[in-house]
Design a protein around this motif. Structure first.
Motif, short mmCIF file in Angstrom:
data_model
loop_
_atom_site.label_atom_id
_atom_site.label_comp_id
_atom_site.label_asym_id
_atom_site.label_seq_id
_atom_site.Cartn_x
_atom_site.Cartn_y
_atom_site.Cartn_z
N THR A 1 0.85 -1.19 0.00
CA THR A 1 0.00 0.00 0.00
C THR A 1 0.88 1.24 0.00
OG1 THR A 1 -1.75 -1.14 1.22
CG2 THR A 1 -1.80 1.26 1.24
N VAL A 2 0.59 2.15 -0.91
CA VAL A 2 1.33 3.41 -1.02
C VAL A 2 0.36 4.54 -0.71
CG1 VAL A 2 2.55 4.98 -2.57
CG2 VAL A 2 2.94 2.52 -2.73
N VAL B 1 -3.59 0.70 -3.37
CA VAL B 1 -3.28 -0.68 -3.04
C VAL B 1 -2.82 -1.41 -4.30
CG1 VAL B 1 -4.15 -2.84 -2.07
CG2 VAL B 1 -4.99 -0.65 -1.20
N PHE B 2 -1.60 -1.98 -4.25
CA PHE B 2 -1.03 -2.73 -5.36
C PHE B 2 -0.88 -4.19 -4.97
CE2 PHE B 2 0.15 1.57 -6.32
CZ PHE B 2 0.21 1.64 -7.71
N VAL B 3 -1.17 -5.08 -5.92
CA VAL B 3 -1.11 -6.53 -5.67
C VAL B 3 -0.27 -7.21 -6.73
CG1 VAL B 3 -2.46 -8.68 -5.58
CG2 VAL B 3 -3.32 -6.62 -4.47
N ILE C 1 5.75 10.22 0.92
CA ILE C 1 5.08 9.05 0.36
C ILE C 1 5.30 7.88 1.32
CG2 ILE C 1 4.97 7.43 -1.56
CD1 ILE C 1 5.94 9.65 -3.39
N LEU C 2 4.22 7.34 1.87
CA LEU C 2 4.28 6.27 2.86
C LEU C 2 4.16 4.91 2.18
CD1 LEU C 2 1.79 7.92 5.37
CD2 LEU C 2 4.29 8.14 5.34
N LEU D 1 -2.38 -2.10 -9.78
CA LEU D 1 -3.24 -1.31 -8.90
C LEU D 1 -4.63 -1.94 -8.83
CD1 LEU D 1 -3.70 1.35 -7.26
CD2 LEU D 1 -4.44 2.39 -9.41
N VAL D 2 -5.11 -2.23 -7.61
CA VAL D 2 -6.42 -2.87 -7.46
C VAL D 2 -7.42 -1.99 -6.71
CG1 VAL D 2 -5.48 -5.21 -7.57
CG2 VAL D 2 -5.68 -4.06 -5.36
N GLY D 3 -6.95 -0.92 -6.08
CA GLY D 3 -7.88 -0.06 -5.36
C GLY D 3 -7.21 1.20 -4.86
#
Length: 228
Positions: free
Chosen positions: A110-111, A224-226, A135-136, A191-193
């Protein structure tokens, strides 16, 4: 077969190797090139010039020397290196990279970022597009290190020595959101969300030095990246 020292200019990066190393793979483009070196393109110093990625060529040379693929733990350009291997017609290296890519760890990263819009002297007439404070990065430690490498700042994370764990305390050393997205994409993430807080403004007094108008546009977004 006798061997001679060969100087190469690959995309502006210089290499010194031997003819024996270059012709290790009989059917490769490098073998064909060296066997016809009289007709090869040369730079102003007489070095054989190859118009390819000069930085990635170091891994091509390593493979020709040892016959094995050995990459740094945080190496992020496997797809690009595979394209170079395809250009040089090195089937064994292509196969090693294909297997390597297929065995990437699945996971979620998650970014998020806290940001605002930066204002100039003329207020709304001089709005700059985006101002990011940080950027977290949240996720499994080993996965975050694999993707972001040296751009990952771990100074706020209290458990530096433990690798197989999760954290929400990493952040990046730069403030370029698209660079973070590029790094994730290069490693096979999708990217999924996403979600965002919007710019609702706040009644609280801004910190000293923070523009009042700019403070109204503070917001937080998360992506959110998967990788499956």
């Amino acid at each position: 077969m006798s061997s001679e020292i060969v100087e190469l200019n690959v995309g502006g990066v210089f290499y010194t190797t031997t003819s024996r190393t270059l012709t290790t793979q009989p059917d490769s483009k490098l073998t064909i090139l060296f066997n016809n070196k009289e007709n090869a393109l040369r730079d102003s110093k007489g070095r054989i010039f190859i118009d390819r990625d000069g930085v990635l060529f170091r891994y091509i040379i390593d493979f020709l020397r040892d016959g094995t693929l050995s990459l740094p733990e945080t190496f992020r350009e496997k797809e690009r290196l595979k394209r170079e291997a395809e250009y040089y017609q090195l089937p064994a290296l292509i196969e090693s990279l294909t297997v390597n890519l297929q065995h990437q760890q699945p996971g979620v990263i998650t970014v998020g970022y806290r940001g605002s819009f930066q204002f100039g002297k003329d207020g709304l007439a001089d709005v700059k597009f985006r101002k990011l404070s940080r950027i977290l990065v949240c996720g499994r430690v080993s996965l975050c290190r694999e993707v972001f490498g040296e751009t990952l700042n771990e100074s706020r994370d209290p458990d530096h020595g433990i690798v197989e764990r999760y954290t929400s305390r990493f952040f990046l050393k730069h403030s370029f959101l698209e660079q973070a997205f590029d790094m994730l994409t290069e490693q096979g993430f999708k990217l999924v969300g996403s979600c965002g807080s919007g710019t609702a403004g706040t009644a609280a007094e801004p910190k000293p030095g923070v523009d009042t108008e700019e403070n109204k546009w503070n917001h937080y977004n998360e992506f959110v990246f998967v990788r499956e």
